[in-house]
Design a protein around this motif. Sequence first.
Motif, PDB file in Angstrom:
ATOM      1  N   GLY A  40       0.814  -1.215   0.000  1.00 25.94           N
ATOM      2  CA  GLY A  40       0.000   0.000   0.000  1.00 25.94           C
ATOM      3  C   GLY A  40       0.845   1.261   0.000  1.00 25.94           C
ATOM      4  N   ILE A  41       1.930   1.257   0.742  1.00 20.74           N
ATOM      5  CA  ILE A  41       2.815   2.421   0.793  1.00 20.74           C
ATOM      6  C   ILE A  41       3.479   2.637  -0.568  1.00 20.74           C
ATOM      7  CG2 ILE A  41       4.969   3.303   1.788  1.00 20.74           C
ATOM      8  CD1 ILE A  41       4.002   1.980   4.459  1.00 20.74           C
ATOM      9  N   ALA A  88     -10.402  12.239   2.590  1.00 16.41           N
ATOM     10  CA  ALA A  88     -11.483  12.166   3.583  1.00 16.41           C
ATOM     11  C   ALA A  88     -11.709  10.728   4.035  1.00 16.41           C
ATOM     12  CB  ALA A  88     -12.762  12.762   3.004  1.00 16.41           C
ATOM     13  N   TYR A  89     -11.671   9.796   3.089  1.00 13.66           N
ATOM     14  CA  TYR A  89     -11.825   8.377   3.415  1.00 13.66           C
ATOM     15  C   TYR A  89     -10.696   7.925   4.334  1.00 13.66           C
ATOM     16  CZ  TYR A  89     -11.930   3.309   2.746  1.00 13.66           C
ATOM     17  OH  TYR A  89     -11.963   1.951   2.950  1.00 13.66           O
ATOM     18  N   GLY A  90      -9.471   8.320   4.010  1.00 12.73           N
ATOM     19  CA  GLY A  90      -8.328   7.954   4.838  1.00 12.73           C
ATOM     20  C   GLY A  90      -8.430   8.515   6.238  1.00 12.73           C
ATOM     21  N   ILE A  91      -8.941   9.746   6.346  1.00 15.78           N
ATOM     22  CA  ILE A  91      -9.137  10.340   7.673  1.00 15.78           C
ATOM     23  C   ILE A  91     -10.175   9.537   8.444  1.00 15.78           C
ATOM     24  CG2 ILE A  91     -10.050  12.373   8.876  1.00 15.78           C
ATOM     25  CD1 ILE A  91      -8.713  14.070   6.603  1.00 15.78           C
ATOM     26  N   GLY A  92     -11.269   9.182   7.776  1.00 11.81           N
ATOM     27  CA  GLY A  92     -12.315   8.395   8.430  1.00 11.81           C
ATOM     28  C   GLY A  92     -11.833   7.032   8.900  1.00 11.81           C
ATOM     29  N   LYS A  93     -10.929   6.441   8.143  1.00 17.14           N
ATOM     30  CA  LYS A  93     -10.389   5.124   8.496  1.00 17.14           C
ATOM     31  C   LYS A  93      -9.147   5.218   9.378  1.00 17.14           C
ATOM     32  CE  LYS A  93     -12.898   2.107   6.214  1.00 17.14           C
ATOM     33  NZ  LYS A  93     -13.550   0.985   6.859  1.00 17.14           N
ATOM     34  N   GLY A  94      -8.598   6.425   9.512  1.00 20.97           N
ATOM     35  CA  GLY A  94      -7.380   6.590  10.292  1.00 20.97           C
ATOM     36  C   GLY A  94      -6.168   5.941   9.627  1.00 20.97           C
ATOM     37  N   GLU A  95      -6.130   5.971   8.304  1.00 22.26           N
ATOM     38  CA  GLU A  95      -5.054   5.342   7.529  1.00 22.26           C
ATOM     39  C   GLU A  95      -4.100   6.408   6.996  1.00 22.26           C
ATOM     40  OE1 GLU A  95      -4.395   2.153   7.003  1.00 22.26           O
ATOM     41  OE2 GLU A  95      -6.142   1.360   8.062  1.00 22.26           O
ATOM     42  N   PRO A 139      -1.173   6.275   5.399  1.00 25.72           N
ATOM     43  CA  PRO A 139      -0.670   6.185   4.023  1.00 25.72           C
ATOM     44  C   PRO A 139      -1.675   6.699   2.987  1.00 25.72           C
ATOM     45  CG  PRO A 139      -0.171   4.152   5.189  1.00 25.72           C
ATOM     46  CD  PRO A 139      -1.076   4.971   6.072  1.00 25.72           C
ATOM     47  N   ILE A 140      -2.951   6.438   3.206  1.00 21.44           N
ATOM     48  CA  ILE A 140      -3.987   6.931   2.289  1.00 21.44           C
ATOM     49  C   ILE A 140      -4.076   8.451   2.371  1.00 21.44           C
ATOM     50  CG2 ILE A 140      -6.469   6.946   1.791  1.00 21.44           C
ATOM     51  CD1 ILE A 140      -6.541   4.037   2.728  1.00 21.44           C
ATOM     52  N   ILE A 141      -4.033   8.968   3.570  1.00 26.49           N
ATOM     53  CA  ILE A 141      -4.147  10.414   3.774  1.00 26.49           C
ATOM     54  C   ILE A 141      -2.981  11.141   3.118  1.00 26.49           C
ATOM     55  CG2 ILE A 141      -4.166  12.270   5.491  1.00 26.49           C
ATOM     56  CD1 ILE A 141      -5.418  10.130   7.441  1.00 26.49           C
ATOM     57  N   TYR A 142      -1.754  10.748   3.465  1.00 22.90           N
ATOM     58  CA  TYR A 142      -0.579  11.493   3.011  1.00 22.90           C
ATOM     59  C   TYR A 142      -0.324  11.362   1.518  1.00 22.90           C
ATOM     60  CZ  TYR A 142       0.359  12.094   7.975  1.00 22.90           C
ATOM     61  OH  TYR A 142       0.253  12.426   9.293  1.00 22.90           O
ATOM     62  N   SER A 143      -0.480  10.168   0.991  1.00 18.05           N
ATOM     63  CA  SER A 143      -0.206  10.005  -0.441  1.00 18.05           C
ATOM     64  C   SER A 143      -1.221  10.766  -1.279  1.00 18.05           C
ATOM     65  CB  SER A 143      -0.174   8.526  -0.830  1.00 18.05           C
ATOM     66  OG  SER A 143      -1.422   7.912  -0.625  1.00 18.05           O
ATOM     67  N   ASN A 144      -2.477  10.715  -0.896  1.00 19.16           N
ATOM     68  CA  ASN A 144      -3.499  11.419  -1.666  1.00 19.16           C
ATOM     69  C   ASN A 144      -3.465  12.923  -1.424  1.00 19.16           C
ATOM     70  OD1 ASN A 144      -5.121   9.390  -3.241  1.00 19.16           O
ATOM     71  ND2 ASN A 144      -5.083   8.423  -1.241  1.00 19.16           N
ATOM     72  N   ALA A 145      -3.103  13.349  -0.222  1.00 23.07           N
ATOM     73  CA  ALA A 145      -2.966  14.788   0.037  1.00 23.07           C
ATOM     74  C   ALA A 145      -1.831  15.361  -0.802  1.00 23.07           C
ATOM     75  CB  ALA A 145      -2.716  15.035   1.519  1.00 23.07           C
ATOM     76  N   PHE A 146      -0.729  14.631  -0.931  1.00 24.93           N
ATOM     77  CA  PHE A 146       0.370  15.085  -1.781  1.00 24.93           C
ATOM     78  C   PHE A 146      -0.081  15.166  -3.233  1.00 24.93           C
ATOM     79  CE2 PHE A 146       4.086  14.323  -4.465  1.00 24.93           C
ATOM     80  CZ  PHE A 146       4.895  15.390  -4.064  1.00 24.93           C
ATOM     81  N   ALA A 147      -0.829  14.179  -3.680  1.00 23.08           N
ATOM     82  CA  ALA A 147      -1.327  14.169  -5.061  1.00 23.08           C
ATOM     83  C   ALA A 147      -2.290  15.337  -5.291  1.00 23.08           C
ATOM     84  CB  ALA A 147      -2.000  12.838  -5.374  1.00 23.08           C
ATOM     85  N   VAL A 148      -3.112  15.672  -4.305  1.00 29.32           N
ATOM     86  CA  VAL A 148      -4.000  16.834  -4.415  1.00 29.32           C
ATOM     87  C   VAL A 148      -3.159  18.091  -4.602  1.00 29.32           C
ATOM     88  CG1 VAL A 148      -5.603  18.337  -3.145  1.00 29.32           C
ATOM     89  CG2 VAL A 148      -5.958  15.874  -3.139  1.00 29.32           C
ATOM     90  N   LEU A 149      -2.099  18.225  -3.812  1.00 29.27           N
ATOM     91  CA  LEU A 149      -1.234  19.390  -3.899  1.00 29.27           C
ATOM     92  C   LEU A 149      -0.596  19.517  -5.289  1.00 29.27           C
ATOM     93  CD1 LEU A 149       0.159  21.776  -2.473  1.00 29.27           C
ATOM     94  CD2 LEU A 149       1.938  20.167  -1.779  1.00 29.27           C
ATOM     95  N   VAL A 150      -0.069  18.424  -5.806  1.00 29.14           N
ATOM     96  CA  VAL A 150       0.549  18.433  -7.138  1.00 29.14           C
ATOM     97  C   VAL A 150      -0.477  18.844  -8.195  1.00 29.14           C
ATOM     98  CG1 VAL A 150       1.586  16.983  -8.935  1.00 29.14           C
ATOM     99  CG2 VAL A 150       2.359  16.776  -6.569  1.00 29.14           C
ATOM    100  N   ASN A 151      -1.663  18.278  -8.115  1.00 27.31           N
ATOM    101  CA  ASN A 151      -2.695  18.579  -9.115  1.00 27.31           C
ATOM    102  C   ASN A 151      -3.253  19.989  -8.960  1.00 27.31           C
ATOM    103  OD1 ASN A 151      -3.191  16.183 -10.950  1.00 27.31           O
ATOM    104  ND2 ASN A 151      -2.979  15.236  -8.945  1.00 27.31           N
TER     105      ASN A 151
END
Length: 86
Positions: A7-8, A51-58, A60-72
Motif C-alpha cells: 500500500g505504501i 477524507a476516506y483515509g481520515i475516516g479510516k485513520g489510515e 498512508p492513504i491520507i498522506y499520499s493522496n494529500a500530496f497528489a492533491v497538492l501536485v494537481n
Amino acid sequence: MNNNILGIIAGILTSISMLPQLIKVLKEKNVDDLSPVMLLTLIVGLSLWVAYGIGKGEAPIIYSNAFAVLVNLCLLGSYLIYSKRK
C-alpha cells in the motif's frame, strides 16, 4: 509481500505520477495539452480519498493522496496562469 508495504509503494507511485507533467508545464509554460476538467475531477476524487483515509485513520492513504492533491492543484494553478497568456 506485506500488504502495508504494498500500500505504501502504491501510494508513493500514484502520488508522484503527475510530477513529470508538472515539471514539464513549469519548464515550458505550455498548458495546451492539459484538460482542466480532468484536473478538477482528479482533485475531487483525490480529496475524497483523503477524507476516506481520515475516516479510516489510515495515514498512508491520507498522506499520499494529500500530496497528489497538492501536485494537481499546482497543475491547475499553472493552467489558470499560463492559459491566460495567449
